[in-house]
Design a protein around this motif. Structure first.
Motif, PDB file in Angstrom:
ATOM      1  N   TYR A  28       0.463  -0.939   0.136  1.00  0.00           N
ATOM      2  CA  TYR A  28      -0.286  -0.388   0.302  1.00  0.00           C
ATOM      3  C   TYR A  28       0.678   1.079   0.006  1.00  0.00           C
ATOM      4  N   PRO A  30       0.814   4.840   0.480  1.00  0.00           N
ATOM      5  CA  PRO A  30      -0.083   6.078   0.413  1.00  0.00           C
ATOM      6  C   PRO A  30      -0.370   7.392  -0.403  1.00  0.00           C
ATOM      7  N   THR A  31      -1.285   7.584  -0.137  1.00  0.00           N
ATOM      8  CA  THR A  31      -1.642   9.021  -1.168  1.00  0.00           C
ATOM      9  C   THR A  31      -1.327  10.235  -0.134  1.00  0.00           C
ATOM     10  N   GLU A  34      -3.219  10.892   1.810  1.00  0.00           N
ATOM     11  CA  GLU A  34      -3.176  10.588   3.318  1.00  0.00           C
ATOM     12  C   GLU A  34      -1.935  10.669   4.409  1.00  0.00           C
ATOM     13  N   ILE A  35      -0.659  11.378   3.201  1.00  0.00           N
ATOM     14  CA  ILE A  35       0.309  11.181   4.232  1.00  0.00           C
ATOM     15  C   ILE A  35       0.431  12.888   4.586  1.00  0.00           C
ATOM     16  N   GLN A  37      -1.465  16.592   6.038  1.00  0.00           N
ATOM     17  CA  GLN A  37      -2.226  17.001   7.046  1.00  0.00           C
ATOM     18  C   GLN A  37      -2.698  18.425   5.921  1.00  0.00           C
ATOM     19  N   ASP A  45      -4.924  13.053  -4.787  1.00  0.00           N
ATOM     20  CA  ASP A  45      -4.919  10.966  -4.793  1.00  0.00           C
ATOM     21  C   ASP A  45      -3.754  10.484  -6.278  1.00  0.00           C
ATOM     22  N   SER A  48       2.533   9.468  -2.377  1.00  0.00           N
ATOM     23  CA  SER A  48       3.226  10.261  -2.204  1.00  0.00           C
ATOM     24  C   SER A  48       4.513   9.830  -2.296  1.00  0.00           C
TER      25      SER A  48
END
Length: 448
Positions: A28, A30-31, A34-35, A37, A45, A48
């Motif tokens: 997986y 992370p996008t 997602e990674i 803030q 999308d 990362s």
């Protein structure tokens, strides 16, 4: 064509020729959203840039399936999962699902490896067996900038023997003007204290600088002087090609959540050379041989090899998390993974040097591929490291900072690509420019 565009073409070509490239699909990624803030991040999308496998590896996709299977066994079979298991993984011997694969990764015989506990716990267990100070030989040699947990563990072991840390602990400092520890320098310190040293404990890879030590050469030298030799392989297991058995290492310990991708706080491992497996040690129930373990007669019959160092039954869920990663490792040899790692890290170094002619940082990791793993440590000028790292984070780039001035970049061969490396350098270029521009504005405001 601009130089940075040429580098990107090279990245595409290297990725298309990479035999390890399919492994990325087993993790997986992370996008960017997602990674970080940062709610305003561009391309939220998009994957990362995760270059932090030296701190915590990414999650293999198989891990969730394996964990779900064990949770279902627990839910439907309860205690019977210990002996009656629908996937032929009875919990009483769950460690056997990972021991052989782990032994392959560290270059050991299966009986020389146990998967158990956590890194520092295992180091304590091993030192309890291997650190036997006498009036003549009582010192422990470590590196001056050892990882704090190792330093604390060694200090406490010395104190448990009622010895003075100031007298019994020897730390190897880099030569003046250097951040790394040349092998000849390490050997000179060993020689200086040889007659009074009981134990040498060094890391396979130094966590701060990324320097890989010459394990075979250092081990042979110290053992020839009568010193017991152990290694902390937290940053080396799954990163370097290791030959612990052939190198005649006495013992070693490592965690599994960095390059081995077994999740935060994952189950650890230890190695005890077959020539050392009979020595006295602290024991527990799981050190008892399997066939008579449940006779409950309180008569210890120790398992042969490293398994005889076990204390308690290992966590089934933690072991499954490790199995998820080791299954991916099993599709490739460590030779192939190391070859890609050398290429990735070398490519990173090449682009950094070309894209930053006036660098606000120095690369403190050795340039020699044989003296480094999957990591470059950048020491930034002044106090700009934290600002640069924050800009990187805000833009979906995950590295690792170590105070006071270092950002560690770890291109990991199982899931990082050459494109990742190219993109990282572009993001670093932007981050440095942002920080320098801010400081210029502040400087102009101050002068006015």
């Amino acid at each position: 064509m601009a130089l940075h565009s040429l580098h990107r073409v090279t990245a595409h070509k290297l990725d298309s020729e990479d035999p390890v490239a399919p492994a990325r699909n087993e993790f997986y990624i992370p996008t960017r959203a997602e990674i970080t803030q940062n709610a305003e991040i561009s391309r939220p999308d998009a994957p990362s840039l995760y270059l932090c496998g030296n701190s915590l590896g990414l999650q293999p996709k198989l891990t969730r399936q394996l964990l779900d299977e064990e949770l279902n066994v627990w839910a439907r079979n309860g205690v019977y999962g210990h002996f009656r298991h629908p996937h032929s993984r009875p919990w009483v011997t769950i460690d056997e699902t990972v021991t052989s694969a782990m032994a392959d990764i560290v270059g050991a015989k299966k009986d020389e490896v146990a998967v158990m506990g956590t890194l520092t716990t295992n180091l304590h267990l091993l030192m309890a067996a291997f650190y036997k100070p006498t009036k003549e030989r009582y010192k422990v040699i470590i590196e001056h900038k050892a990882f704090p947990s190792d330093h604390y563990a060694v200090e406490s072991q010395i104190q448990m023997h009622n010895l003075s840390v100031s007298e019994a602990l020897v730390t190897i400092k880099p030569p003046v003007g250097s951040k790394i520890l040349p092998t000849d320098h390490i050997l000179s310190v060993i020689k200086e204290h040889a007659c009074t040293t009981a134990l040498l404990l060094l890391p396979g890879v130094q966590y701060y600088t990324g320097q890989a030590f010459e394990i075979q050469k250092i081990t042979a030298y110290a053992k020839a002087l009568g010193i017991t030799v152990g290694w902390d392989l937290a940053h080396a297991a799954g990163n370097l090609e290791l030959r612990l058995h052939d190198w005649d290492v006495d013992f070693a310990a490592w965690c599994s959540y960095k390059y081995l991708n077994a999740g935060p706080g994952g189950i650890a491992g230890l190695f005890v050379h077959e020539n050392q497996s009979e020595r006295p040690r602290l024991t527990g129930w799981w050190a008892h041989e399997v066939k008579s373990r449940f006779l409950m007669d309180n008569h210890m019959r120790i398992q042969p090899g490293a398994a005889g160092f076990q204390l308690s039954n290992p966590s089934v869920l933690d072991t499954m998390a490790l199995l998820g990663s080791l299954t991916v490792f099993g599709n490739y040899t460590m030779t192939a993974l190391r070859a890609k790692s050398v290429a990735l890290t070398g490519y990173l170094e090449t682009i950094l040097l070309s894209r930053f002619p006036d660098r606000p940082f120095s690369i403190i990791t050795p340039s020699d591929p044989d003296q480094r793993g999957a990591q470059l440590s950048l020491a930034f000028d002044g106090d700009m490291m934290e600002e640069v790292n924050q800009v990187l984070q805000d833009n979906g780039v995950t590295c690792d900072e170590r105070k006071p001035d270092v950002i560690r970049i770890a291109p990991t061969p199982l899931y990082n690509s050459f494109e990742d490396v190219w993109e990282f350098v572009e993001e670093l270029r932007k981050a440095v420019d942002v920080v320098l521009a801010r400081r210029k504005v502040l400087s102009m405001g101050t002068s006015s």
